[in-house]
Scaffold this motif. Structure first.
Motif, mmCIF file in Angstrom:
data_model
loop_
_atom_site.group_PDB
_atom_site.id
_atom_site.type_symbol
_atom_site.label_atom_id
_atom_site.label_comp_id
_atom_site.label_asym_id
_atom_site.label_seq_id
_atom_site.Cartn_x
_atom_site.Cartn_y
_atom_site.Cartn_z
ATOM 1 N N GLY A 142 6.691 -75.598 81.725
ATOM 2 C CA GLY A 142 6.356 -74.997 80.437
ATOM 3 C C GLY A 142 5.795 -73.605 80.624
ATOM 4 N N GLU A 143 5.132 -73.146 79.569
ATOM 5 C CA GLU A 143 4.559 -71.805 79.582
ATOM 6 C C GLU A 143 3.047 -71.878 79.753
ATOM 7 O OE1 GLU A 143 6.040 -69.497 76.201
ATOM 8 O OE2 GLU A 143 7.726 -70.900 76.128
ATOM 9 N N ILE A 144 2.481 -70.774 80.162
ATOM 10 C CA ILE A 144 1.028 -70.697 80.320
ATOM 11 C C ILE A 144 0.398 -70.578 78.935
ATOM 12 C CG2 ILE A 144 -0.887 -69.364 81.291
ATOM 13 C CD1 ILE A 144 1.116 -68.329 83.424
ATOM 14 N N ASP A 145 -0.569 -71.435 78.658
ATOM 15 C CA ASP A 145 -1.289 -71.385 77.391
ATOM 16 C C ASP A 145 -2.105 -70.091 77.322
ATOM 17 O OD1 ASP A 145 -2.495 -73.533 75.141
ATOM 18 O OD2 ASP A 145 -3.866 -71.923 75.724
ATOM 19 N N ASP A 146 -1.919 -69.333 76.218
ATOM 20 C CA ASP A 146 -2.589 -68.034 76.094
ATOM 21 C C ASP A 146 -4.106 -68.158 76.164
ATOM 22 O OD1 ASP A 146 -0.327 -66.513 75.950
ATOM 23 O OD2 ASP A 146 -0.199 -66.586 73.747
ATOM 24 N N GLU A 147 -4.634 -69.209 75.576
ATOM 25 C CA GLU A 147 -6.099 -69.336 75.517
ATOM 26 C C GLU A 147 -6.697 -69.844 76.823
ATOM 27 O OE1 GLU A 147 -7.439 -71.586 72.156
ATOM 28 O OE2 GLU A 147 -6.307 -70.321 70.766
ATOM 29 N N THR A 148 -6.096 -70.899 77.381
ATOM 30 C CA THR A 148 -6.708 -71.527 78.562
ATOM 31 C C THR A 148 -6.191 -70.937 79.876
ATOM 32 O OG1 THR A 148 -5.002 -73.227 78.761
ATOM 33 C CG2 THR A 148 -6.878 -73.728 77.324
ATOM 34 N N LEU A 207 9.243 -94.461 85.150
ATOM 35 C CA LEU A 207 8.148 -93.486 85.230
ATOM 36 C C LEU A 207 8.372 -92.327 84.266
ATOM 37 C CD1 LEU A 207 7.503 -93.551 89.071
ATOM 38 C CD2 LEU A 207 5.933 -94.315 87.278
ATOM 39 N N TRP A 208 9.625 -91.963 84.043
ATOM 40 C CA TRP A 208 9.917 -90.923 83.047
ATOM 41 C C TRP A 208 9.400 -91.360 81.671
ATOM 42 C CZ3 TRP A 208 12.238 -86.039 83.114
ATOM 43 C CH2 TRP A 208 12.485 -85.490 81.845
ATOM 44 N N GLN A 209 9.700 -92.604 81.309
ATOM 45 C CA GLN A 209 9.250 -93.103 80.001
ATOM 46 C C GLN A 209 7.732 -93.074 79.887
ATOM 47 O OE1 GLN A 209 11.097 -96.946 79.291
ATOM 48 N NE2 GLN A 209 13.148 -96.079 79.362
ATOM 49 N N LYS A 210 7.053 -93.428 80.959
ATOM 50 C CA LYS A 210 5.587 -93.437 80.949
ATOM 51 C C LYS A 210 5.019 -92.017 80.892
ATOM 52 C CE LYS A 210 4.827 -97.865 81.238
ATOM 53 N NZ LYS A 210 3.984 -98.582 80.272
ATOM 54 N N PHE A 211 5.557 -91.145 81.741
ATOM 55 C CA PHE A 211 4.977 -89.801 81.839
ATOM 56 C C PHE A 211 5.358 -88.910 80.665
ATOM 57 C CE2 PHE A 211 3.975 -90.967 86.198
ATOM 58 C CZ PHE A 211 2.734 -90.367 86.353
ATOM 59 N N PRO A 229 4.479 -84.903 76.413
ATOM 60 C CA PRO A 229 5.730 -84.889 75.639
ATOM 61 C C PRO A 229 6.436 -83.527 75.702
ATOM 62 C CG PRO A 229 3.885 -85.749 74.325
ATOM 63 C CD PRO A 229 3.301 -85.204 75.593
ATOM 64 N N GLY A 230 7.723 -83.579 75.992
ATOM 65 C CA GLY A 230 8.535 -82.355 76.019
ATOM 66 C C GLY A 230 8.289 -81.458 77.224
ATOM 67 N N ARG A 231 7.372 -81.832 78.117
ATOM 68 C CA ARG A 231 7.030 -80.971 79.244
ATOM 69 C C ARG A 231 7.537 -81.499 80.569
ATOM 70 N NH1 ARG A 231 2.496 -78.139 77.317
ATOM 71 N NH2 ARG A 231 2.886 -76.570 78.875
ATOM 72 N N LEU A 232 8.011 -82.737 80.566
ATOM 73 C CA LEU A 232 8.427 -83.344 81.830
ATOM 74 C C LEU A 232 9.730 -82.713 82.298
ATOM 75 C CD1 LEU A 232 7.065 -85.518 83.484
ATOM 76 C CD2 LEU A 232 8.452 -87.218 82.297
ATOM 77 N N ASP A 233 9.753 -82.287 83.545
ATOM 78 C CA ASP A 233 10.940 -81.641 84.098
ATOM 79 C C ASP A 233 11.773 -82.633 84.901
ATOM 80 O OD1 ASP A 233 12.123 -78.835 84.554
ATOM 81 O OD2 ASP A 233 12.092 -79.709 86.561
ATOM 82 N N SER A 234 11.123 -83.354 85.796
ATOM 83 C CA SER A 234 11.828 -84.370 86.578
ATOM 84 C C SER A 234 10.830 -85.312 87.235
ATOM 85 C CB SER A 234 12.698 -83.725 87.669
ATOM 86 O OG SER A 234 11.869 -83.130 88.643
ATOM 87 N N ILE A 235 11.347 -86.454 87.616
ATOM 88 C CA ILE A 235 10.586 -87.433 88.386
ATOM 89 C C ILE A 235 11.385 -87.712 89.655
ATOM 90 C CG2 ILE A 235 9.690 -89.785 88.495
ATOM 91 C CD1 ILE A 235 8.312 -88.734 86.193
ATOM 92 N N PHE A 289 15.884 -87.249 85.434
ATOM 93 C CA PHE A 289 15.470 -86.370 84.332
ATOM 94 C C PHE A 289 16.392 -86.615 83.168
ATOM 95 C CE2 PHE A 289 18.933 -83.343 84.904
ATOM 96 C CZ PHE A 289 19.257 -83.489 86.236
ATOM 97 N N GLU A 290 15.934 -86.257 81.990
ATOM 98 C CA GLU A 290 16.756 -86.376 80.804
ATOM 99 C C GLU A 290 17.056 -84.973 80.307
ATOM 100 O OE1 GLU A 290 14.880 -89.271 78.224
ATOM 101 O OE2 GLU A 290 15.198 -90.846 79.725
ATOM 102 N N GLU A 291 18.331 -84.705 80.120
ATOM 103 C CA GLU A 291 18.780 -83.372 79.700
ATOM 104 C C GLU A 291 18.159 -83.026 78.355
ATOM 105 O OE1 GLU A 291 20.787 -81.438 81.391
ATOM 106 O OE2 GLU A 291 21.930 -82.729 82.753
ATOM 107 N N LYS A 292 17.751 -81.774 78.233
ATOM 108 C CA LYS A 292 17.303 -81.307 76.922
ATOM 109 C C LYS A 292 18.514 -81.111 76.021
ATOM 110 C CE LYS A 292 12.888 -79.183 77.828
ATOM 111 N NZ LYS A 292 12.555 -78.467 79.066
ATOM 112 N N GLN A 293 18.400 -81.601 74.795
ATOM 113 C CA GLN A 293 19.519 -81.464 73.878
ATOM 114 C C GLN A 293 19.125 -80.579 72.700
ATOM 115 O OE1 GLN A 293 20.761 -85.529 73.102
ATOM 116 N NE2 GLN A 293 22.202 -85.368 74.784
ATOM 117 N N ASP A 294 20.059 -79.777 72.250
ATOM 118 C CA ASP A 294 19.781 -78.910 71.101
ATOM 119 C C ASP A 294 19.716 -79.747 69.835
ATOM 120 O OD1 ASP A 294 19.759 -76.677 72.677
ATOM 121 O OD2 ASP A 294 21.924 -76.354 72.487
ATOM 122 N N GLY A 295 18.932 -79.255 68.895
ATOM 123 C CA GLY A 295 18.904 -79.885 67.576
ATOM 124 C C GLY A 295 17.787 -80.875 67.384
#
Ligand code: NI
Length: 143
Positions: free
Chosen positions: A57-63, A109-113, A118-124, A137-143
């Motif tokens: 993901g991206e770096i949180d601006d605040e933290t 483990l993907w389902q658990k993590f 949410p939405g940040r998991l890249d791979s297990i 990993f589960e492919e990101k899908q558009d829409g």
């Protein structure tokens, strides 16, 4: 000009020990042995598993952080502990319907993590021995 988007990747390594048996319900011991070889041994066998959980993901601006790692550690610990020193085919519901292959351990483990980040998991990645790992990993899908 090519646009670039900031991405940070964190990999956290976990370890657990567990026993299992690869077999299909309804097949004889001989038939299971033909498919799963010695992994179908009715007495089961154990592994020291290594799991690499990659979060992106991206770096949180605040933290200035990708995720709050203290919160993550607190939520991740029971997921791993649930598997540790278990006979996973018997003790974990998911593996009563899914054969406890390394592939399916990654899926579990993907389902658990993914509930934790949410939405940040890249791979297990799951290592059952030092020679190879499966990456789920589960492919990101558009829409
Ligand atoms: Ni095995």
């Amino acid at each position: 000009m090519l646009e670039r988007k900031e991405q940070v990747l964190l990999t956290r390594i976990f370890r657990f020990s567990a026993s299992h048996r690869l077999f299909m319900e309804g097949l004889s011991d001989e038939e299971n042995f033909a498919i799963f070889d010695k992994c179908a041994n009715p007495a089961g066998h154990g592994h020291d598993y290594t799991v690499e959980v990659a979060i992106g993901g991206e770096i949180d601006d605040e933290t200035g952080m990708l995720i709050n790692r203290i919160d993550f550690e607190k939520q991740a610990a029971p997921v791993i502990e649930e598997l540790n020193y278990k006979w996973i085919d018997r003790d974990i519901d998911f593996f009563q319907e899914n054969i406890s292959t390394v592939e399916n351990i990654g899926k579990y483990l993907w389902q658990k993590f993914t509930e934790i980040v949410p939405g940040r998991l890249d791979s297990i990645r799951v290592w059952e021995n030092p020679k190879s790992y499966f990456e789920y990993f589960e492919e990101k899908q558009d829409g």
